[in-house]
Design an enzyme around this catalytic site. Structure first.
Site, PDB file in Angstrom:
ATOM      1  N   PRO A 113       0.812  -1.222   0.000  1.00  0.00           N
ATOM      2  CA  PRO A 113       0.000   0.000   0.000  1.00  0.00           C
ATOM      3  C   PRO A 113       0.846   1.273   0.000  1.00  0.00           C
ATOM      4  O   PRO A 113       0.319   2.363  -0.219  1.00  0.00           O
ATOM      5  CB  PRO A 113      -0.839  -0.120   1.276  1.00  0.00           C
ATOM      6  CG  PRO A 113      -0.324  -1.272   2.031  1.00  0.00           C
ATOM      7  CD  PRO A 113       0.553  -2.087   1.147  1.00  0.00           C
ATOM      8  N   GLU A 171       2.967  -7.655   8.582  1.00  0.00           N
ATOM      9  CA  GLU A 171       3.032  -6.210   8.821  1.00  0.00           C
ATOM     10  C   GLU A 171       3.918  -5.497   7.819  1.00  0.00           C
ATOM     11  O   GLU A 171       3.895  -4.286   7.700  1.00  0.00           O
ATOM     12  CB  GLU A 171       3.566  -5.938  10.235  1.00  0.00           C
ATOM     13  CG  GLU A 171       2.602  -6.331  11.326  1.00  0.00           C
ATOM     14  CD  GLU A 171       1.258  -5.622  11.198  1.00  0.00           C
ATOM     15  OE1 GLU A 171       1.255  -4.385  11.250  1.00  0.00           O
ATOM     16  OE2 GLU A 171       0.226  -6.292  11.055  1.00  0.00           O
ATOM     17  N   ARG A 229      -3.831  -8.618 -20.499  1.00  0.00           N
ATOM     18  CA  ARG A 229      -4.816  -8.294 -21.540  1.00  0.00           C
ATOM     19  C   ARG A 229      -4.313  -7.250 -22.533  1.00  0.00           C
ATOM     20  O   ARG A 229      -4.917  -7.042 -23.570  1.00  0.00           O
ATOM     21  CB  ARG A 229      -6.169  -7.910 -20.932  1.00  0.00           C
ATOM     22  CG  ARG A 229      -6.198  -6.618 -20.198  1.00  0.00           C
ATOM     23  CD  ARG A 229      -7.508  -6.456 -19.457  1.00  0.00           C
ATOM     24  NE  ARG A 229      -8.660  -6.212 -20.328  1.00  0.00           N
ATOM     25  CZ  ARG A 229      -8.844  -5.102 -21.025  1.00  0.00           C
ATOM     26  NH1 ARG A 229      -7.968  -4.130 -20.972  1.00  0.00           N
ATOM     27  NH2 ARG A 229      -9.922  -4.951 -21.779  1.00  0.00           N
ATOM     28  N   ASP A 237     -10.524   0.914 -24.703  1.00  0.00           N
ATOM     29  CA  ASP A 237     -10.786   0.742 -23.281  1.00  0.00           C
ATOM     30  C   ASP A 237     -10.916   2.061 -22.541  1.00  0.00           C
ATOM     31  O   ASP A 237     -10.240   3.020 -22.877  1.00  0.00           O
ATOM     32  CB  ASP A 237      -9.579   0.070 -22.594  1.00  0.00           C
ATOM     33  CG  ASP A 237      -9.604  -1.423 -22.705  1.00  0.00           C
ATOM     34  OD1 ASP A 237     -10.659  -1.966 -23.034  1.00  0.00           O
ATOM     35  OD2 ASP A 237      -8.545  -2.024 -22.450  1.00  0.00           O
TER      36      ASP A 237
HETATM   37  N1  ADE Z   1      -0.768  -5.199  -0.057  1.00  0.00           N
HETATM   38  C1  ADE Z   1      -1.672  -4.818   0.862  1.00  0.00           C
HETATM   39  N2  ADE Z   1      -2.432  -3.815   0.425  1.00  0.00           N
HETATM   40  C2  ADE Z   1      -2.013  -3.529  -0.847  1.00  0.00           C
HETATM   41  C3  ADE Z   1      -2.396  -2.591  -1.828  1.00  0.00           C
HETATM   42  N3  ADE Z   1      -3.367  -1.707  -1.629  1.00  0.00           N
HETATM   43  N4  ADE Z   1      -1.741  -2.600  -2.999  1.00  0.00           N
HETATM   44  C4  ADE Z   1      -0.733  -3.474  -3.219  1.00  0.00           C
HETATM   45  N5  ADE Z   1      -0.332  -4.378  -2.325  1.00  0.00           N
HETATM   46  C5  ADE Z   1      -0.956  -4.412  -1.145  1.00  0.00           C
END
Ligand code: ADE
Length: 229
Positions: free
Chosen positions: A76, A103, A141, A156
């Site tokens: 994230p 974590e 794709r 697309d």
């Molecule tokens: N691992 C946990 N959350 C994630 C996300 N939003 N994007 C990529 N990998 C992740």
């Protein structure tokens, strides 16, 4: 986790036709000791476990024979994934995706092993696997020959920075809701013009943030500016 999405439909066909190869590696094969441990407690304390550097380095070094191959950590904290990032990835003949878990991963993996970090959105998944599947699906794709017609990738949503125009199929009249007459006119230039306008208007209505970077002609930008006067 990967067998469902990769054993179905378009991705499966692409693999079967030799258009793409997807290799899944289990980090535990490079785990330490008899129990093949891959994670440990964070130095300094705190909740959760951290993936250790050693198994991750060993896993990547076992599969990567070329320093040019991108090594991408799914997290994230990464740069946000979008169609442009997918196109960029599709231009590489190979890349490695690392699915983070628990974590987090030892920071030295980020600093010395990984060449890029990608997030699929501002939310936290339990692991990088679903994110990896999203990335792979989007990239596959785009590859030549994977979709029935190359046109469908070009048209697309997002491929030109705009959302796609509305689509209709038979019947012409469904419960009194008619297909826009221009689509039945057989007039290709008029149809293309209508679709382009619809794509711009739809993007304006739903995702105005996209318009700034969209590939618009001067005339189209002027049309938009007029609407805001
Ligand atoms: N691992 C946990 N959350 C994630 C996300 N939003 N994007 C990529 N990998 C992740």
């Amino acid at each position: 986790m990967f067998s469902g999405p990769f054993d179905e439909s378009i991705i499966k066909r692409a693999i079967d036709n030799g258009l793409v190869e997807i290799a899944i590696h289990n980090l535990r094969d490079h785990g330490l000791g008899k129990h093949r441990v891959v994670d440990d407690y964070p130095h300094g304390g705190g909740a959760g476990m951290v993936l250790m550097a050693e198994p991750l380095f060993a896993a990547v070094e076992a599969i990567k024979n070329d320093s040019e191959i991108p090594v991408i950590l799914l997290t994230p904290q990464g740069r946000l994934f979008n169609q442009q990032v997918a196109e960029e990835l599709a231009s590489h003949s190979r890349f490695v995706l690392i699915c983070g878990h628990y974590e987090g991963v030892d920071e030295r993996v980020r600093e010395h092993l990984v060449t890029d970090e990608i997030s699929i959105g501002d939310y936290v998944l339990t692991g990088g696997e679903l994110a990896a599947m999203v990335v792979i699906d989007t990239v596959v794709r785009q590859l030549p020959g994977v979709l029935g017609s190359d046109e469908s990738v070009k048209e697309d949503s997002h491929s030109n920075g705009l959302l796609e125009y509305p689509q209709y199929t038979r019947p012409q009249d469904f419960r009194g809701w008619e297909v826009p007459p221009v689509l039945l006119s057989g007039h290709h230039a008029e149809i293309a013009k209508w679709r382009r306008e619809q794509a711009i208007l739809r993007t304006l209505k739903r995702r105005p943030d996209l318009l700034e970077k969209a590939e618009l002609t001067n005339k189209e930008r002027q049309m938009l500016e007029k609407m805001f006067e």
